[in-house]
Design a protein around this motif. Structure first.
Motif, PDB file in Angstrom:
ATOM      1  N   CYS A 396       7.620   0.428   7.913  1.00  0.00           N
ATOM      2  CA  CYS A 396       6.353  -0.203   7.530  1.00  0.00           C
ATOM      3  C   CYS A 396       5.781  -1.010   8.686  1.00  0.00           C
ATOM      4  N   TYR A 407       1.063   0.140   1.973  1.00  0.00           N
ATOM      5  CA  TYR A 407       2.261  -0.072   1.162  1.00  0.00           C
ATOM      6  C   TYR A 407       2.274  -1.385   0.397  1.00  0.00           C
ATOM      7  N   TYR A 411       4.960  -2.583  -2.535  1.00  0.00           N
ATOM      8  CA  TYR A 411       5.876  -3.711  -2.327  1.00  0.00           C
ATOM      9  C   TYR A 411       5.820  -4.677  -3.511  1.00  0.00           C
ATOM     10  N   ASN A 448       9.925   3.083  -2.312  1.00  0.00           N
ATOM     11  CA  ASN A 448       9.773   2.537  -0.956  1.00  0.00           C
ATOM     12  C   ASN A 448      10.798   3.070   0.037  1.00  0.00           C
ATOM     13  N   ARG A 451       9.633   6.742   0.806  1.00  0.00           N
ATOM     14  CA  ARG A 451       8.213   7.068   0.992  1.00  0.00           C
ATOM     15  C   ARG A 451       7.703   6.693   2.368  1.00  0.00           C
ATOM     16  N   TRP A 452       8.029   5.495   2.870  1.00  0.00           N
ATOM     17  CA  TRP A 452       7.415   5.020   4.118  1.00  0.00           C
ATOM     18  C   TRP A 452       8.067   5.603   5.363  1.00  0.00           C
TER      19      TRP A 452
END
Length: 487
Positions: A396, A407, A411, A448, A451-452
């Motif tokens: 991120c 994001y 979060y 998370n 995905r990032w």
């Protein structure tokens, strides 16, 4: 000293590269910061009364809350400074306006961003000064029964000033980070931390107690400011560029820059609050559900996992300015190289650090203090959670290096879900510390954690296995060459 490639002509664009000093000083800064904090604990316990020690941690908690007022501006402003140095003529709320990127540096825009940065930090510092001076004083007065604890009033007055100076002087670090001087930024913070430690020790020995600790805290920001300013002035190519522009900076230009950078900055600030919930909330929930004794061992394990992360992520964090510069210039090869070396280093060092803690550190802690035992299996669970959490956090950071922050909603959602699940698992189901970890880990795993990293890797045409393989090969060749030279 300089981390910027000097221009060969007025039309050359300044390029940022990671150097050995960047990595070394990042490691040194991390170790010194952690070490000085650990060494101060027994000194404070010895020289301060129980009431003074408790009040000191109240001061630190208030200072930590005040730091949240920074709200993401440091990363955003330093990123935009670097964008301008890399040839950007127009600052964008998100991403980069590649059509505006040209050879050379718009030094007037550079001056506008620097001037705006100082004003932003001045405002943030004054707000923190007012809030701590008003509301903070009322609170501290209430917990000290009207400042009856020795040195409490004098110490709080000094500490209020230090809250302002710590926030306002952040502009110096922002300038250094903006010109890619990772080594300089860490050098300023490291030497300032050593100065704080030395001054605090001397004043504690002199009998100043709590006031000595407060003066040491104030000294940190002053020393950091002096060193950082000096290091920034040593960037001769930047200083020459600044002197080449004598057009006055207008308030309208500063408002325009502020409007642009605020778009990402406030979202980054929200992420900071969410990050606090994903990491610190477990300690708060532990004290609520498990009691102070179990919270003590649990918090020690969290601190050890955090230390492993801080050390293992140092190299990749040193590469962020280089990645940002390569992003502006569209240099995919450099972006991939930085990511490959940084992620592989993170994985390898984190694994070695975890093994070292399990096999060496935890047994030593059990010997030092009778009855202090840490569950190794639980620590491994904590370490895995922190590894995945911090890995997607690093990705991120790379995303925000590209001036995007997609994001922040995820979060917030995952942090809220994590707190709720941890409360249910630990409180209602009686799962103990494992309930805290699983409750936080499940929402992160759901989105998370994967995905990032996937988002970044797809942007630069790379896969996670290939990034690790290429990175490990690079490190292997590097160490082999070093071994051959030493023979």
């Amino acid at each position: 000293m300089s981390q910027i490639e000097s221009p060969k002509s007025k039309e050359s664009t300044l390029r940022v590269f990671v150097k050995r000093d960047d990595v070394v000083w990042n490691f040194v800064g991390t170790l010194i910061s952690m070490g000085s904090n650990f060494l101060l604990i027994p000194l404070l316990v010895y020289f301060l009364s129980n009431e003074q020690l408790g009040l000191w941690y109240v001061f630190i908690a208030l200072a930590g809350f005040a730091q949240l007022l920074e709200f993401g501006f440091t990363a955003t402003l330093s990123r935009n400074i670097l964008f301008v140095l890399s040839g950007a003529r127009i600052l964008s709320k998100e991403g980069c306006d590649y059509a505006s990127v040209e050879p050379g540096v718009n030094w007037h825009l550079f001056r506008v961003v620097l001037r705006t940065s100082k004003v932003v930090y001045a405002v943030i510092g004054l707000v923190a000064l007012f809030v701590s001076g008003a509301l903070g004083t009322v609170y501290v007065s209430s917990v000290t029964d009207g400042f009856l604890i020795e040195w409490s009033l004098e110490s709080w007055c000094v500490f209020v000033v230090s809250i302002f100076s710590n926030l306002y002087f952040l502009y110096c670090l922002t300038f250094l980070r903006g010109v890619g001087d990772v080594a300089g930024e860490n050098k300023a913070k490291t030497l300032a931390r050593l100065a704080q430690f030395a001054i605090t020790v001397v004043l504690l020995l002199a009998g100043l107690g709590l006031l000595g600790a407060a003066i040491g805290y104030l000294a940190y920001s002053i020393v950091m400011w002096a060193i950082a300013n000096d290091l920034f002035r040593k960037h001769s190519e930047v200083q020459v560029g600044l002197r080449s522009d004598d057009v006055p900076v207008s308030k309208a230009e500063m408002r325009s820059v502020l409007s642009t950078v605020s778009f990402v900055a406030w979202r980054d600030g929200v992420v900071s609050f969410a990050w606090y919930g994903a990491t610190q909330a477990t300690s708060l929930l532990s004290s609520a559900f498990l009691g102070l004794a179990e919270t003590a061992t649990y918090s020690v394990m969290l601190q050890l996992a955090s230390a492993i992360y801080n050390i293992s992520s140092t190299y990749l964090r040193s590469c962020f300015p280089m990645f940002q510069s390569a992003y502006v210039s569209g240099d995919r090869k450099t972006q991939r190289s930085a990511l490959e070396k940084g992620v592989s280093c993170y994985v390898a060092v984190y694994a070695l650090g975890t093994i070292g803690v399990v096999l060496i550190v935890l047994p030593i802690l059990a010997l030092i203090r009778e009855g202090f035992t840490c569950d190794r299996i639980l620590f491994i669970g904590i370490a895995v959670y922190y590894f995945l959490l911090n890995q997607h956090s690093l990705f991120c950071n790379i995303i925000v290096s590209m001036n995007e922050i997609p994001y922040f909603k995820a979060y917030l959602a995952s942090t809220a879900a994590g707190v709720c699940l941890s409360s249910v698992f630990c409180g209602l189901l009686g799962m103990g510390a494992w309930g805290l970890i699983l409750g936080q880990a499940i929402p992160q795993l759901f989105y998370n954690n994967w995905r990032w990293p996937k988002y970044v890797l797809e942007r630069i045409d790379l896969t996670y296995p290939s990034a690790l393989a290429n990175g490990f090969r690079w490190w292997f060749r590097k160490f082999c060459r070093k071994s051959d030279l030493e023979k």
